[in-house]
Motif scaffolding. Structure first.
Motif, short mmCIF file in Angstrom:
data_model
loop_
_atom_site.label_atom_id
_atom_site.label_comp_id
_atom_site.label_asym_id
_atom_site.label_seq_id
_atom_site.Cartn_x
_atom_site.Cartn_y
_atom_site.Cartn_z
N PRO A 2 0.86 -1.30 0.05
CA PRO A 2 -0.06 0.00 -0.03
C PRO A 2 1.01 1.20 0.07
N ALA A 3 2.21 1.22 -0.21
CA ALA A 3 3.15 2.22 0.11
C ALA A 3 2.86 3.35 -0.89
N ALA A 4 2.71 3.10 -2.13
CA ALA A 4 2.51 4.18 -2.98
C ALA A 4 1.18 4.80 -3.17
N LEU A 5 0.01 3.97 -2.79
CA LEU A 5 -1.23 4.55 -2.63
C LEU A 5 -1.20 5.58 -1.25
N LEU A 6 -0.71 4.96 -0.20
CA LEU A 6 -0.38 5.91 1.01
C LEU A 6 0.11 7.23 0.51
N ALA A 7 1.22 7.23 -0.07
CA ALA A 7 1.94 8.34 -0.24
C ALA A 7 1.21 9.39 -1.29
N GLU A 24 -1.99 14.39 -1.40
CA GLU A 24 -3.07 15.02 -1.76
C GLU A 24 -3.72 15.69 -0.55
N ILE A 25 -3.71 15.12 0.51
CA ILE A 25 -4.01 15.75 1.76
C ILE A 25 -3.22 16.97 2.22
N HIS A 26 -1.90 16.76 1.99
CA HIS A 26 -1.03 17.91 2.10
C HIS A 26 -1.32 19.26 1.16
N ARG A 27 -1.65 18.72 0.00
CA ARG A 27 -1.85 19.95 -1.13
C ARG A 27 -3.23 20.65 -0.75
N THR A 28 -4.33 20.05 -0.08
CA THR A 28 -5.41 20.19 0.09
C THR A 28 -5.87 20.55 1.76
N ARG A 29 -6.27 19.80 2.48
CA ARG A 29 -6.66 19.80 3.79
C ARG A 29 -5.49 20.51 4.73
N MET A 30 -4.31 20.07 4.16
CA MET A 30 -3.11 20.74 5.20
C MET A 30 -2.50 22.03 4.55
N ALA A 31 -2.96 22.51 3.53
CA ALA A 31 -2.40 23.45 2.76
C ALA A 31 -2.41 24.99 3.82
N PRO A 58 -10.98 7.54 2.58
CA PRO A 58 -11.71 6.96 1.57
C PRO A 58 -10.84 6.35 0.48
N SER A 59 -9.85 6.87 0.18
CA SER A 59 -9.07 6.24 -1.03
C SER A 59 -8.11 5.15 -0.77
N ILE A 60 -7.86 5.08 0.58
CA ILE A 60 -7.27 3.58 1.03
C ILE A 60 -7.87 2.81 2.08
N GLY A 61 -9.04 3.15 2.68
CA GLY A 61 -9.53 2.48 3.67
C GLY A 61 -9.02 2.56 4.91
N ASP A 62 -9.30 1.35 5.78
CA ASP A 62 -9.11 1.37 7.04
C ASP A 62 -7.73 1.04 7.34
N TYR A 63 -6.89 1.61 8.36
CA TYR A 63 -5.60 1.57 8.66
C TYR A 63 -5.58 1.97 10.25
N HIS A 64 -4.60 1.32 10.77
CA HIS A 64 -4.30 1.63 12.17
C HIS A 64 -2.96 2.45 12.40
#
Length: 170
Positions: free
Chosen positions: A7-12, A17-24, A95-101
């Motif tokens: 899942p590394a590429a999908l997580l990155a 995207e979160i960095h560019r949007t929600r964390m901008a 939403p794009s990666i599902g559940d994680y801990h």
């Protein structure tokens, strides 16, 4: 990151995207850093690695074999046992990666001067999980007797432990 099922590429991509949007524009971001998924590899029935972002560094566990995934509510804490000790992971979902801990290592990330330093720290933290010498001074069996070592523990189970066990990290 060589395993195609990792899942590394999908997580990155998701956290970039979160960095560019929600964390901008958020003041807790260290803009000298980039999003990086470090050393994701199979661990039992799961994936284990470290997610580095400009605002946090977390150990991350993701499902590799869905039938062995412990799905709990968002924000619930599960405990996982490693040779270095027992660590609490918070359940999360994107939403794009599902559940994680996720288990927080650093937040915010201002003590890291550059992405390479953060990457080295991430790799060292992941490796340290499997070094029992980091367990020195801890009870040799930190998991409660009624909770098998290696099995996740919910926040509710943790809160039901006697006060002495919670305070000692058991």
């Amino acid at each position: 990151m060589n395993d195609p099922a990792s899942p590394a590429a999908l997580l990155a991509a998701t956290f970039s995207e979160i960095h560019r949007t929600r964390m901008a524009g958020m003041p807790l971001s260290n803009e000298a850093l980039a999003v990086d998924a470090v050393d994701f590899a199979p661990w039992g029935h799961h994936w284990l690695g470290v997610l580095v972002t400009p605002w946090f560094m977390n150990l991350v566990i993701m499902p590799r074999e869905r039938e062995h995934w412990c799905a709990v509510g968002i924000g619930e804490t599960l405990c996982y046992t490693f040779p270095a000790g027992v660590f609490g992971f918070i359940a999360a979902r994107e939403p794009s990666i599902g559940d994680y801990h996720a288990c927080s290592l650093f937040s915010p990330m201002f003590e890291f001067a550059d992405a390479e330093t953060a990457r080295v720290a991430a790799a060292a933290a992941r490796a340290a999980l499997f070094d029992a010498s980091h367990r020195e001074g801890l009870d040799p069996d930190p998991a409660p007797a009624e909770h098998p070592a290696g099995a996740p523990m919910s926040k509710r189970e943790f809160l039901r432990l006697p006060d002495a066990d919670r305070e000692s990290g058991r």
